[in-house]
Every structure is written in C-alpha cells, then in structure tokens.
Design an enzyme around this catalytic site. Structure first.
Site, mmCIF file in Angstrom:
data_model
loop_
_atom_site.group_PDB
_atom_site.id
_atom_site.type_symbol
_atom_site.label_atom_id
_atom_site.label_comp_id
_atom_site.label_asym_id
_atom_site.label_seq_id
_atom_site.Cartn_x
_atom_site.Cartn_y
_atom_site.Cartn_z
ATOM 1 C CB CYS A 190 -0.898 0.013 1.234
ATOM 2 S SG CYS A 190 -1.875 -1.482 1.446
ATOM 3 N NE ARG B 129 4.493 1.359 -1.214
ATOM 4 C CZ ARG B 129 5.494 1.181 -0.369
ATOM 5 N NH1 ARG B 129 6.665 1.693 -0.617
ATOM 6 N NH2 ARG B 129 5.338 0.473 0.715
ATOM 7 C CD1 TRP C 19 -1.780 -5.590 -4.254
ATOM 8 C CD2 TRP C 19 -1.280 -6.655 -2.356
ATOM 9 N NE1 TRP C 19 -1.435 -6.878 -4.578
ATOM 10 C CE2 TRP C 19 -1.124 -7.556 -3.438
ATOM 11 C CE3 TRP C 19 -1.007 -7.111 -1.071
ATOM 12 C CZ2 TRP C 19 -0.729 -8.882 -3.269
ATOM 13 C CZ3 TRP C 19 -0.607 -8.429 -0.894
ATOM 14 C CH2 TRP C 19 -0.476 -9.297 -1.992
ATOM 15 C CG ASN D 100 1.480 -0.853 4.068
ATOM 16 O OD1 ASN D 100 0.998 -1.906 3.671
ATOM 17 N ND2 ASN D 100 2.709 -0.479 3.770
ATOM 18 N N GLY D 101 -0.347 -2.954 5.956
ATOM 19 C CA GLY D 101 0.001 -4.100 6.776
ATOM 20 C C GLY D 101 -1.216 -4.912 7.164
ATOM 21 C CD GLU E 209 14.422 -13.216 -12.041
ATOM 22 O OE1 GLU E 209 14.083 -12.028 -12.207
ATOM 23 O OE2 GLU E 209 14.007 -13.914 -11.077
ATOM 24 C CE LYS F 196 12.080 -9.897 -13.413
ATOM 25 N NZ LYS F 196 11.745 -10.673 -12.222
ATOM 26 C CD GLU G 95 7.683 -11.290 -11.513
ATOM 27 O OE1 GLU G 95 7.688 -11.025 -10.304
ATOM 28 O OE2 GLU G 95 8.631 -11.021 -12.269
ATOM 29 C CG HIS H 23 15.365 -37.581 -14.506
ATOM 30 N ND1 HIS H 23 15.651 -38.913 -14.413
ATOM 31 C CD2 HIS H 23 16.570 -36.946 -14.602
ATOM 32 C CE1 HIS H 23 16.965 -39.092 -14.430
ATOM 33 N NE2 HIS H 23 17.548 -37.910 -14.554
ATOM 34 C CE LYS I 184 10.108 -2.773 -7.238
ATOM 35 N NZ LYS I 184 10.684 -3.571 -8.332
#
Length: 635
Positions: A2, A27, A86, A112-113, A504, A508, A511, A527, A630
């Site tokens: 947030c 964010r 968020w 926030n939190g 990675e 990406k 995302e 395998h 973020k």
C-alpha cells in the site's frame, strides 16, 4: 504494498496528496482514497481501481459543487492523507478502500500491513454496538481511535495535536501484527498522526510544511530532507513541528537523512515503460553497487558491520533466505559462495524457512535478501534466526528499512529507485552484493588472498561495460519477443548458475506476460519435463562458457539436441565465440564473454527484455502486472 501519504502545511492538501500517491503507483494497488480536513469537516473520497478512477470522481464532485469545501480540491483544506490499497482483508471494492471513518465521520484512518488480532477486536467492537461498513481489519483501528479520542475528551483533555497522538498511542498498544497507520481528526486541524510497527513510514521535513509517507518518492518533489522512524514509534506532524514518541509516550528521536536522488529518477525518461528504463540503468546500478567496496589494501567493505572477523571465521553453515527474484539471486550465490569459501550453503524460501524448524546456532550465518527491506516473509525468517542466536547479514536496496536495522551486518545494493513491479536492476545488484559477500567471507577466513579477491572484483568492475555492450545490440531480442507473443508456453533450461537464470527468466514471463513458463535444470528434462515438448515449443537454453567448464558446456549442448530432436524451437543464449551451439540454435543470442560464476549478470538481461517486450506485444501493463505488488509487507 500500500502507498501512504500525509501532509500538514499551508498549501491545499489534496493536490499534494494525489501527487504523492501517483509517485507511489509503482508499489501496486487496487483502490485509492483521500481524506482532507476542511474547516470543521472531514471530507473523503475513495474508489476501487486505479488512481484515475478517484480523480474522475473528484472532478465530478467539483462539477456538482464548484464552491466551498465540497469542491474537487476539497476546498482549501491544508491537512490531508491519501492511500493506495493492495487488498488483504476484503476484496478490492469501494467499501473496502481506505480511508476508513469513525461512526461520526470525524476521524479517518489509512493503514498498510495486517492487524492480526482484528477478529477479536471486531467482535469486541460489535458487542459494544459498533456497526462495520467494510470487511477490512483497518476499520477496527478507526473505531478504536474514535473511542480513545472520546475517552480522552470525556476526561477533560483539550482538543489539539497532543490529544490525537495520545489516542493513537492507546490504539497501538492494543494492536498486534504489522502496520503503518495515519490518521486525521476534523476537530484537530493542522495535524496528522502516524504510527509504525514492522511496516515502512518516513517523515519529510519541509519549510512550514511536513509530510508522512511509506516511501520518500511521495514527497521528493517537495523536500529531500527526511526522518527515518524506528520500530514502535508514533509521529505527529503539524506545519511547524515533528514530534516522535514510542508507543508508551516516551520521547523518541528519528534518524535524519538526506535523499540523494531527485524526482527525475522516478520518471520514465522517454521509455514506454519504467521497466525498460530500469533495464537500461543496470550498467550504472551495478557500477554503483561496486563503488568503494575495495580498500587500498584489497579488503572488501560492507556498509554496516556489527560482526567481528572472528564471528565470520566461526561460521560453519550459511543459509540464504529470500523470496521470488531475490531467491533466484540467492540460488546463484550458493554456487559462488561454496566455491570461494568451502562453507556449506543452503538457499531457502523465506515463506517456508521458519515453519520447517531449521537447525540454527551461533555458528550459522543467515543472509537475507530483500529489495525493499520490508518483505514480511523475509523479516519473519530473520527474526526466527535471531531467536535461534544465528548471525544475520542483510542485502537490501532501501537505506534505513526494517530488515537492515534488525540485522548484524548490511550490504546496500545502491541500485536506486525501481518503479516497475517486476524486478530487473534489483536482481543484478543483488547478484553483485552476493558475490561481494562471498569474497568477503573467503578473505576473512583466509581461503582467498587479497590479490585473488581483487582479481574477481576487477572482473566485476568490467561488467557495466559488458552490460552496455549487450544492451546496445539487444534489438533482435525485441523482434524475437514480438514473434513469440502468441505462444501458449515457453520453457527455460540451464545448468549450474544457468539453472537459477532459467527460473528467473520463467518468473519474469509469468509476471509480465501471464504465460505458462517453467524453468528446469537441464539434466532433469529426461526425468519427466521432456514430455512437455511438442512441435514448435519454444525452449530457451542458457549455455555456460566452454572455457574452463567444457564438460558442463557439452552436457547443455546435449540437452539442446534432446529437445530439438523432439520438435522444440530452440532459443540459445551463449557467449560470443561459442560456435558449437550454432547447429542446434533456431535463434542465437550472444552475450559478452564472462567467467562462469559471473555469467548470470549478462545471461539474465536478454530474458528481462524478452519478457517485457512479449508483455507489451500482448497489450499488458509492463510496469504494474495484475495481482502483484512491489513490496510485499504481509506474510
């Protein structure tokens, strides 16, 4: 997570608050709202979705009432707070957006939190006759603050800023969890109160005005002088004062600091997306992270060290703990640290670390990696490690954040602000930091001499130039990305340090492009995963240097032949001069020659560009992917 902004001064607050929220959009958020004290009224607006939705509502409000406090600018109110949310408790709806109000609409709170004991508090408040209008945990704080103010007033305490601070202290003593709270009261104009526990909050010091925010980017346009708050502190700002206490009311002090980057660092600089700009900034970010790290005597310098050399010599096991992209940097670091120090090194997901009851003691070194320094999973892992008496070394990009403060040693990456949600330059600078830590440990423990360390550092110093060279000829990767935009699946394979790069690269693409993408250790294909290969399936292959690692190189070439024989479309990333891969590559991306352990610094970059360009070609928001934030400040 947030975004939080507060202002107390002489100028109209709404424009300043909205501008601050705009600078915090990176964010990630799903709703926005504001509250402004105007006269003796508290006027609010909030709306689900992007900030533009809120601004549209405010414009309509202005059109309906072009005069007085109820206009779009909410009049001449000079005290205000704003929030981008968020969602955690309750969906991303208008009713759950912040601010949340007291029953009489006199108090507004943003948060926030997560308040972990909110269910108990909500039941208690409902039993007292309070009616809730949202599904959030935050609303509990609004009602508790209103009740605390009423109790203080009933006891004869006069209205004023001190009253608001005292009420916030009373509320915080009842809350459990991680939170940043900001509040205003219609009866206390000219004051904003804030509180923090395990969640970021910073003060901006102005001239006849002061600011509160979850990130300095919110007020960088107005001041570069800031105050870092400590854990469990209350801050009260008025136009002319900043007063800090702890939750018990004892006077406390923050840490003054100067912000050494300006607002232009948070602008796109001509690029279509912040992420593309940040990819281009990586050579400088790597150079900045290396700046001043090697002394004249060849010793590696960390930023803050509260560990002795003997402490480091006593280390017999290392855990690297991180989330997401930072976790992948840790996977690369494992190869380098074990090679250079001969200390066993494990890499753990922060969200799993403390729940599996790891075996830790005073001889264990925990390396925690977090760009924001507020990643809650990583912070909780850090605290668990400290409880077990382990030593903790942090890698972080945010000076003064919680994780560095609670660690025994810190290495800041100095990557500068990263606005795009999907991390790029943070990943490369975390890699550099991990290399430096590995070299530092090797030197302190006598495994490597100063000249050997200096030789590797010299190789690192060559990386910015190699990155610039690579970025200067990256256009074919962009063209390839546009060709791949309609593919349903992309697979990534690699060995050794190429395996974390494959992970990675797949992350990406997930995302940004919302595509099915997976990364595999190339030797694991036979395998099971090779069953995914169909005619035309794109497989991106990260090939190690044949220099000094000939057997490893040949194994990966063999893996490329395996997938190509089954119809895969092979996209090969290899170092310049590697002609052995040419017959097996449908698309060949050359990167500058680099020692094997440092190769992820160059092999990752084409994958970043590929993901961003595919996402743009598919019409997605490259900087703010859906459902992501973020800075993840909840577990």
């Amino acid at each position: 997570m947030c975004g939080i902004v507060g202002y107390a001064g002489a100028r109209p607050a709404l424009g300043i608050v909205l501008d601050g929220l705009r600078r915090l959009e990176y964010r990630g958020y799903d709703s926005a709202g504001v509250a402004v004290v105007c006269g003796e009224e508290l006027l609010t607006e909030k709306k689900a979705g992007k900030l533009a939705n809120l601004e549209k509502v405010l414009a309509e409000r202005a059109s309906a009432d072009p005069t007085g406090c109820r206009a779009a600018g909410i009049g001449d109110g000079t005290t205000g707070i704003g929030h981008t949310r968020w969602a955690t408790h309750g969906g991303p709806t208008d009713r759950n957006a912040h601010p949340h109000l007291s029953p009489d609409n006199g108090v507004a709170v943003i948060h926030n939190g997560i308040i972990e004991n909110f269910a108990k508090l909500r039941t208690e408040l409902e039993n007292d006759g309070v009616t809730f209008t949202s599904d959030t945990d935050t609303e509990c704080a609004a009602h508790l603050l209103a009740a605390a103010l009423a109790e203080l007033r009933a006891a004869g305490e006069p209205d004023g800023p001190a009253l608001l601070a005292a009420a916030m202290r009373a509320v915080c003593q009842r809350l459990e969890g991680a939170f940043t709270l900001l509040a205003v009261d219609a009866r206390v104009p000219g004051a904003v109160v804030g509180a923090r526990r395990n969640s970021p909050l910073v003060v901006g010091r102005g001239d006849g005005e002061n600011y509160l925010a979850s990130d300095v980017a919110a007020f960088i346009e107005h001041t570069r002088e800031a105050v870092e708050l400590g854990q469990d502190q209350i801050v009260l700002i008025t136009p002319d004062s900043i007063e800090i206490t702890d939750f018990d009311g004892r006077p406390a002090s923050g840490k003054d600091f100067h912000i050494d980057w300006d607002s232009s660092a948070a602008e796109k600089g001509g690029y279509d997306w912040f992420m593309l700009k940040e990819i281009e900034e990586q050579p400088q970010a790597v150079a900045d992270t290396l700046l001043g790290r090697l002394t004249e005597t060849g010793e590696i310098m960390l930023d803050e060290v509260r560990l002795s050399d003997q402490d480091l010599r006593d280390v017999d096991k290392i855990f690297i703990v991180a989330c997401g992209t930072a976790y992948h940097s840790g996977l690369v670091a494992k190869y380098a640290i074990e090679h250079w120090t001969r200390i066993p090194c494990e890499v753990e997901l922060a969200s799993e670390f403390r729940y599996r009851d790891p075996v830790l003691d005073r001889s264990t070194l925990i390396v925690v990696i977090s760009q924001s320094g507020e990643t809650m999973d990583t912070l909780m892992a850090l605290r668990h490690a400290k409880e077990q008496k382990a030593r903790v070394l942090a890698i972080c990009n945010t000076n003064g954040s919680t994780i560095p403060r609670e660690s025994d040693a810190v290495l800041y990456t100095h990557g500068g602000p990263e606005i795009a949600v999907a991390s790029t330059k943070a990943f490369l600078t975390q890699l550099v930091a991990c290399y430096l830590i590995g070299l530092h440990l090797a030197q302190v423990r006598g495994v490597k001499f100063a000249d050997e360390v200096a030789a590797v550092v010299d190789q690192l110093h060559q990386m910015p130039g190699k990155l610039r060279e690579l970025l200067g000829r990256i256009e074919p990767v962009r063209e390839l990305a546009r060709d791949l935009k309609a593919e349903p699946t992309v697979l990534f394979i690699g060995r050794h340090v190429g395996y974390p790069v494959a992970l990675e690269g797949a992350l990406k693409l997930k995302e940004l492009a919302y595509m099915h993408a997976e990364g595999f250790a190339a030797g694991e294909l036979k395998h099971g995963p090779i069953a995914l290969i169909d005619k035309g399936t794109p497989v991106i292959c990260i090939v190690p240097s044949p220099v000094g690692r000939g057997m490893l190189h040949d194994k990966v070439v063999s893996n490329i032949q395996e997938v190509r024989a089954r119809g895969a479309r092979t996209i090969v990333i290899a170092e310049e001069g590697d002609h052995a891969v040419v017959p097996y590559a449908d698309h060949l991306i050359y990167v500058p020659r680099t020692p094997t352990l440092l190769a992820p610094l160059v092999t990752t970059v084409p994958l970043q560009v590929l993901a961003a360009e595919i996402a743009a070609a598919r019409g997605h928001d490259v900087d703010q992917p859906r459902n992501l934030a973020k800075s993840v400040t909840v577990e």
